[in-house]
Design a protein around this motif. Structure first.
Motif, short mmCIF file in Angstrom:
data_model
loop_
_atom_site.label_atom_id
_atom_site.label_comp_id
_atom_site.label_asym_id
_atom_site.label_seq_id
_atom_site.Cartn_x
_atom_site.Cartn_y
_atom_site.Cartn_z
N ARG A 157 83.83 52.06 -63.16
CA ARG A 157 83.74 51.38 -61.89
C ARG A 157 82.85 50.16 -61.99
N ASN A 158 81.80 50.29 -62.79
CA ASN A 158 80.86 49.18 -62.79
C ASN A 158 80.70 48.48 -64.12
N TYR A 159 81.27 49.03 -65.15
CA TYR A 159 81.11 48.36 -66.44
C TYR A 159 82.48 48.04 -66.98
N ASP A 160 82.69 46.81 -67.31
CA ASP A 160 84.04 46.47 -67.75
C ASP A 160 84.17 46.75 -69.23
N VAL A 173 64.00 60.31 -55.89
CA VAL A 173 65.46 60.29 -56.07
C VAL A 173 66.00 61.72 -56.08
N TYR A 197 77.15 57.46 -67.33
CA TYR A 197 76.29 56.63 -66.50
C TYR A 197 74.86 56.69 -66.97
N PHE A 198 74.47 57.86 -67.48
CA PHE A 198 73.09 58.04 -67.87
C PHE A 198 72.74 57.15 -69.06
N SER A 237 74.97 51.15 -71.11
CA SER A 237 74.48 49.84 -70.73
C SER A 237 75.63 48.90 -71.02
N SER A 238 75.52 47.68 -70.57
CA SER A 238 76.68 46.82 -70.73
C SER A 238 76.91 46.45 -72.18
N ARG A 239 75.92 46.72 -73.04
CA ARG A 239 76.10 46.30 -74.43
C ARG A 239 77.01 47.24 -75.21
#
Lengths: 475, 246
Positions: A31-34, A277, A379-380, A383-385
């Protein structure tokens, strides 16, 4: 002719699973990382499709749906393809991506050759891994049984670790929000604590910034002094510098203590934030459990916690009393009830259907559980890398998990259906796998109990640390 | 020391996706030198202080504390972030990563998250331009990792990253390159900075970026009405006197 229809049926279901895997990938994981790389998505969806096909073939086996010969053929094809993916394609591509991101060499061919070397190294490790374990009785080299046995070991270990953690985590989370329900006041207290600590950090940093500003002013002042060449100014300069250095010593001592304080308070604030959290997650869950769907999952959660505790207990008994189950639990359960209630029952007939339902439930929950765990894990650590590499590692893990769960599901099936699995997978020592699973499951459950206990202790400690430090400031 | 009472504080929210370089950027701005290695993932909110010196017309220094609230951008903490950190601020800096198009597209979502929290009404979940009507908090866009990307690929109004291909298609190709802004900056009517946080140049000698950052601070100060705006003299034919004194 019937072979053709069977093939069509299986192929249609495979395409359905493939589309399902693709959709899952796009909706949940990314959903958030391409992750734009086509090959990555393709291999993930293929692994998912093949795994689901294997489970589907088991269910067909119990239902006696298709022709036995075509079932056998599809089993072999699926297994070969899956092994090709797991042992050859995915590790190769992982090595290629990792070497690409490290950027040691720029030339494409050099990267490719390095990848080949890394992949051969991986194959060697993979081979050596299987040697200490009692595998199959045949000693051929490069046979499919050897491959499957090694894949099975890795997959069973991964599955046991995940189940162990899940079996401990589930009752723990349900327990916490029984014993200590979270109120609004808890959350607002936690927020106030965090705000207080943040203000303290900000105040101290402002003091540090102001001291450094004054130091820089003084040093420009003295440097403007020292640019004069008069001998009186020489005296004035030394007096000034001695005075300033003494105040500087004072200030630098203050500065270092303030900086250490800042580090302590920053740690406290991040711990307090994690606690906040967690509290808010529990509160959301309590609110969700008040809705209808939530109530349903709440009740399911009770049963599942009981099942987890029972499973830990049973694996402990298995290891201690050195017992490997020969009869599957369904048949045994039915036999026991028949014996107890003195009913006239055709055990064989009913065991087929009940075991089908049970296996179906196990399959669906394990797929769902695995996908949810993968999502959380992704998700944990993502990272985008490095999203590409992580997705490929997840695909590899998923494939190995499914192969090994096929191995283990054999335990739950009645005797006449075990035959096809034994036939397809060759001559493996199945009992060994069951024992190994129990061992690792127990170890992982104990380990996760330890980790959860430490987590609980550290959250207690952070509150006491907060009390100690902040009250000191405000008293 | 009495400093904290005298010097006013302005709070800046630094928002953006995870691992775009918010903590590195804030550290470079406040301490004038880059971090030695990329920092760990920010949990919660990381605070840094910059002492901003502003000289008025008579060269008297005027000090302000600029407090950067660098909010961690991980997705799991979405719900806890809002009530904790979005209550009080005077300006927002939105940070995106030039190597990831997704982080640039998500900037609107970040801004919208703040607007939705502040307005306390039931706003729709899709971002529409009307919500910006009542929003007048100063904004600044920062694009990091300038050296690793192929530079100004965001300046094209299309999704492709190859600039030479699209040069003939982009609508505002008459303007020289350094004056062009990305679509988001034009839409929000704010400045933007392209920066590499790990270069060895000190930040304070990077004058175009420093000028943009300072004008952002000035906008915040004016809006917060901390410093009263100096009234220009009513009769400007007295200006010739000042001219001779200086």
């Amino acid at each position: 002719m019937s072979l053709l229809t069977d093939t069509i049926v299986v192929t249609i279901s495979q395409i359905a699973f493939f589309v399902g895997g693709w959709l899952f990938f796009f909706r949940q994981l990314c959903r958030n990382y391409d992750v734009r790389n086509r090959i990555v998505i393709l291999s993930f969806a293929l692994t998912f499709a093949l795994s689901c096909t294997m489970f589907e073939l088991i269910i067909f086996e119990i239902l006696a749906f298709l022709q036995p010969s075509s079932r056998y053929l599809h089993w072999r094809i699926g297994l070969y393809f899956m092994l090709f993916l797991l042992v050859f394609l995915i590790p190769f591509y992982i090595a290629y991506l990792v070497l690409n991101t490290i950027k040691i060499v720029r030339d494409f061919r050099l990267v490719l050759s390095f990848t080949l070397i890394a992949w051969c190294f991986y194959l060697y490790l993979f081979w050596k891994l299987g040697n200490p374990f009692p595998m199959s009785n045949r000693h051929e080299f490069f046979s499919m049984e050897q491959c499957i046995s090694r894949v099975g070991i890795i997959g069973v270990t991964a599955m046991a670790i995940l189940s162990g953690f899940g079996a401990v985590n589930c009752p723990y989370t349900y327990m916490t929000y029984f014993i200590k329900p979270v109120t609004e006041k808890d959350i607002s207290d936690a927020q106030k604590r965090l705000k207080q600590v943040m203000e303290i950090v900000a105040t101290k940093k402002k003091r540090v910034a102001y001291i450094e500003y004054e130091n820089s002013l003084k040093s420009t002042f003295t440097s403007s002094f020292s640019s004069m060449n008069n001998k009186w100014n020489f005296l004035r300069r030394t007096l000034n510098s001695s005075l300033i250095s003494s105040t500087n010593n004072n200030l630098s001592y203050n500065l270092s203590t303030i900086k250490q304080d800042i580090v302590t308070y920053e740690e406290i604030s991040s711990q307090l934030y994690s606690d906040l959290v967690d509290l808010q997650a529990i509160q959301q869950r309590i609110e969700y459990s008040k809705t209808l769907k939530g109530k349903y999952f709440h009740v399911l959660g009770h049963f599942f916690s009981l099942y987890c505790v029972w499973k830990i207990f049973i694996s402990f008994i298995n290891i201690v009393f050195n017992r490997v189950g020969k009869v599957d639990p369904v048949t045994r359960g039915i036999e026991l009830t028949v014996h107890y209630f003195n009913l006239q029952f055709d055990v064989q007939f009913w065991s087929q259907y009940v075991s089908f339902i049970l296996i179906g439930i196990i399959v669906v929950t394990s797929i769902r559980g695995l996908l949810i765990t993968l999502t959380k894990f992704f998700y944990f650590i993502s990272s985008s890398r490095s999203s590409n590499v992580i997705v490929l590692c997840l695909a590899q893990l998923m494939g190995m998990y499914f192969i090994s769960s096929v191995l283990l599901i054999r335990m739950n099936m009645p005797a006449q259906y075990r035959q096809i699995i034994s036939q397809v997978l060759g001559d493996l020592q199945f009992n060994f796998y069951h024992r190994w699973f129990d061992c690792i499951f127990l170890l992982s459950a104990l380990f996760s109990i330890g980790i959860l206990y430490l987590h609980y202790r550290s959250s207690q400690q952070s509150i006491s640390l907060y009390d100690k430090n902040v009250q000191k400031v405000y008293s | 020391m009495g400093t904290n009472g005298d010097i006013p504080t302005l709070i800046v929210l630094v928002l953006g996706d995870s691992s775009v370089g918010k903590t590195s950027f804030v550290h470079t701005v406040c301490h004038d030198q880059p971090l030695s290695s990329p920092p760990p993932v920010t949990v919660g909110c990381h605070i840094e202080i910059k002492l901003y010196e502003r000289r008025d017309r008579h060269q008297n220094p005027n000090l302000f504390f600029i407090e950067f609230h660098d909010v961690g951008g991980s997705i799991q903490h979405k719900n806890s972030r809002s009530s904790m950190f979005y209550d009080e601020f005077h300006g927002i800096i939105l940070v995106s990563d030039l190597t990831s198009r997704q982080s640039y597209d998500n900037l609107k979502e970040w801004l919208y998250e703040v607007i939705r929290y502040r307005s306390r009404q039931k706003l729709p979940t899709e971002f529409t331009p009307e919500v910006l009507q009542n929003f007048d908090i100063p904004l600044l866009l920062v694009h990091t990792k300038f050296n690793e990307s192929n530079g100004t690929s965001l300046l094209n109004n299309s999704k492709s990253s190859n600039m030479t291909n699209n040069h003939s298609f982009s609508s505002s190709s008459l303007l020289p390159n350094y004056n062009r802004k990305t679509t988001l900056a034009n839409f929000l009517n704010c400045d933007e900075i392209f920066i590499d946080c790990y270069s060895n140049k000190r930040f304070s000698i990077d004058t175009p970026n420093v000028a943009k950052l300072n004008s952002f601070f000035e906008k915040m100060i004016k809006k917060a009405s901390v410093e009263p705006v100096e009234q220009l003299p009513q009769f400007d034919w007295f200006a010739s006197e000042n001219h001779y004194i200086h």
